[in-house]
Enzyme design. Structure first.
Site, mmCIF file in Angstrom:
data_model
loop_
_atom_site.group_PDB
_atom_site.id
_atom_site.type_symbol
_atom_site.label_atom_id
_atom_site.label_comp_id
_atom_site.label_asym_id
_atom_site.label_seq_id
_atom_site.Cartn_x
_atom_site.Cartn_y
_atom_site.Cartn_z
ATOM 1 N N HIS A 192 15.344 -53.642 -5.626
ATOM 2 C CA HIS A 192 16.542 -53.684 -6.636
ATOM 3 C C HIS A 192 16.108 -54.198 -7.822
ATOM 4 C CE1 HIS A 192 19.409 -53.581 -2.543
ATOM 5 N NE2 HIS A 192 18.793 -52.490 -3.250
ATOM 6 N N GLU A 201 11.384 -35.266 -1.040
ATOM 7 C CA GLU A 201 11.230 -36.636 -0.976
ATOM 8 C C GLU A 201 10.381 -36.925 0.181
ATOM 9 O OE1 GLU A 201 15.322 -38.703 -1.997
ATOM 10 O OE2 GLU A 201 15.611 -36.824 -1.064
ATOM 11 N N ASP A 243 11.261 -42.262 -2.850
ATOM 12 C CA ASP A 243 11.000 -42.053 -1.255
ATOM 13 C C ASP A 243 9.817 -41.308 -0.997
ATOM 14 O OD1 ASP A 243 13.330 -42.892 -0.051
ATOM 15 O OD2 ASP A 243 14.661 -41.696 -0.538
ATOM 16 N N CYS A 268 12.963 -37.011 -10.806
ATOM 17 C CA CYS A 268 14.063 -37.932 -11.025
ATOM 18 C C CYS A 268 13.662 -39.355 -10.251
ATOM 19 C CB CYS A 268 15.241 -37.367 -10.516
ATOM 20 S SG CYS A 268 15.349 -37.018 -8.759
#
Length: 570
Positions: A197, A432, A457, A504
């Site tokens: 995060h 992913e 991922d 992305c």
């Protein structure tokens, strides 16, 4: 640079620490440390009746949830999503019940909160790497709630008027949301990885960071340091030459920020530069950065925190607010709801899972249990179609967590029944997992119109390393040749099928890696708006052939670090 914590005699007291860099800037400044968390509350009988202690504990947890939501509302974007998810954890009825059991037994509110969160921490730590990655969030919530209940200050950011380098064990999302970008030169943490995060939010805010730098907690307040995000190093008491290099790097970054226009290589190969967003509040920054549209419109924010599925009309209103903000020709790629894993939703029914990262998440969640959740996805697709009517922007839709051709075809069929433009190539998938990368050929040979690679991922699943677990942060590196080879396989499949492939994930925001991605066949890059200028500049300095040569050398390397070095040399 020496290994983390190893001494280098380039100057008196000079020490360097190695971590994982986030961004490309290099800055120098004095250290300022986060204040310490409050001590563990004593285990002694409560002075008041159990009912009062339970009420005090409930009020403390509610105050933390409100604090998190207020921080999210002020920050918007990715931060809002992260803090909303934390607030939902704080409001878990099971936690409240466990706290109440302890206050009924005579514990103080603060002690009951501490013991309950410690119990849940141990439980999550034993459920495998993915759930262990949620421990940091749980610790942050519990620590804040204990402080409120005990009436003592929470761990807080430094109170300084001059710019500084913030050093902490780790940085909670709520703290990141409150950072003053005019004062915080860089972030340095002892824990965390490149897709933690802290790293994601730092990149979104345009603040260089080095995370997972073991040993940095030994740095005292006021120690001059040089933070090199591109190299992933923190140098205490840097030499004059190193500081000059930092100034030169900053000047190069400032030059990059003056460039504008569509992304392209120096010989004219177009590479769309897009942005990642979560809500309409993120759009002004995207437009100001000169993005050519949105490569990842996360739709989870509309669903998180709701006990019921958002109404069709509400979804149309939210999506249209984003679509209408962009001029004609802008591409907006909407990711359908990525439920499951760290985003459980009460109206998307899933079974008990020991490892949700490998369970029914993304598109799987809507095919689960004989398709009983399909109606949620169908409503979303219908809302996207309705919101796109009459807008100037070019709206595309993609599904997350697609494993192969059957899932891709199922999604295309459902999208077509909802009126979306499958035949025109505007319905695609996210790559992913290694399985979808290795079978991208058959997938793109079918009805799937495009592929967008989620490098966060993809790296996690390729390296078998939870992207939220700080202890494995060094493995969560999209520079690893195995990840690059999977991206290359997807790019080659797109080229063979004549269908676009984009990225992305966080990898798109690394200017050097962006050039390698283009060399691997990627033709659109979506990132935080703050990263667009440097990526545009990096592409404009290299031909497509040069990007291809960088990709070849990086993919043939043995390690992530060697891959980066090989690309830089090329």
């Amino acid at each position: 640079m020496p290994d983390m914590g190893a001494a280098d005699h380039g100057g008196p007291g000079r020490t360097a620490y190695r971590g994982v860099g986030v961004g490309t800037a290099a800055v120098a400044g004095p250290v300022a440390r986060m204040s310490e968390a409050p001590p563990e509350p004593p285990d002694r009988p409560a002075a008041g009746p159990p009912g009062e202690e339970r009420a005090k504990a409930r009020a403390a947890v509610a105050a933390v949830a409100a604090y998190l939501r207020a921080g999210g509302a002020a920050a918007g974007g990715d931060t809002a999503d992260v803090l909303e998810a934390q607030a939902m954890v704080a409001e878990d009825p099971a936690l409240e019940e466990a706290i109440g059991t302890r206050t009924a037994a005579g514990k103080t509110a603060a002690r009951a909160i501490h013991e309950t969160f410690a119990e849940y921490r141990e439980l999550l730590s034993g459920l495998g790497d993915y759930m262990a990655g949620r421990v940091a969030d749980l610790d942050d919530i519990g620590t804040r709630a204990v402080a409120v209940a005990a009436g003592v200050p929470m761990a807080a950011l430094p109170e300084r008027e001059d710019p500084y380098v913030l050093v902490a064990k780790d940085l909670a999302p709520a703290d990141t949301a409150l950072l003053d970008r005019n004062l915080v030169l860089a972030l340095v943490t002892a824990e965390g990885g490149p897709t933690s995060h802290t790293a994601i939010l730092a990149r979104a805010m345009g603040i260089p960071a080095v995370v997972g730098a073991t040993g940095v907690l030994a740095l005292a307040d006021g120690t001059p340091v040089l933070v090199d995000a591109a190299d992933g190093t923190v140098v205490a008491r840097p030499t004059h030459a190193e500081q000059e290099a930092a100034v030169a790097r900053a000047a190069a970054a400032a030059k990059a920020a003056t460039l504008s226009g569509p992304g392209r290589t120096s010989d004219g190969e177009p590479v769309k530069l897009l942005a990642n967003i979560g809500t309409a509040a993120d759009v002004p920054a995207v437009l100001a950065a000169g993005a050519e549209g949105v490569g990842l419109f996360r739709t989870e924010f509309l669903y998180l925190g709701s006990a019921e599925e958002p109404a069709f009309e509400d979804q149309v209103r939210v999506y249209r607010a984003v679509f209408e903000a962009f001029p004609e020709g802008s591409r907006i790629v909407v990711r359908t709801l990525d439920a499951g894993a760290d985003k459980p939703l009460p109206f998307v029914r899933l079974g008990q899972e020991p490892n949700p990262a490998l369970g029914e998440r993304g598109l799987r969640a809507f095919r689960a249990f004989d398709g009983r959740n399909e109606a949620v996805l169908r409503t979303q697709l219908l809302a996207i179609r309705e919101a796109s009517r009459g807008v100037a922007a070019d709206v595309w839709v993609m599904a997350p967590m697609v494993d192969g051709t059957p899932e891709a075809e199922w999604f295309c069929e459902l999208a077509e029944t909802c009126g979306l433009d499958v035949a025109g190539g505007r319905v695609g998938i996210m790559v992913e997992t290694p399985s979808s990368a290795l079978t991208a050929g058959p997938i793109l040979a079918g009805r799937t119109g495009f592929a967008s690679i989620g490098t966060n991922d993809l790296t996690q699943y390729t390296m078998a390393a939870d992207r939220m677990l700080g202890a494995l942060g060094t493995l969560q590196d999209a520079w690893h040749p195995a990840v690059l080879q999977l991206i290359g396989a997807t790019g080659a499949a797109g080229e063979a099928a004549g269908k676009p492939v984009g990225v992305c994930g966080e990898a798109a925001a690394d200017p050097l890696l962006a050039c390698v991605l283009v060399g691997l066949g990627v033709r659109s890059l979506s990132m935080a708006p703050s990263a667009i200028a440097e990526v545009r500049d990096a592409l404009a300095a290299r031909t497509l052939a040069r990007c291809g040569a960088m990709a070849v050398r990086a993919s043939a390397a043995a390690t992530a670090r060697e891959a980066r070095e090989a690309a830089a040399e090329e």
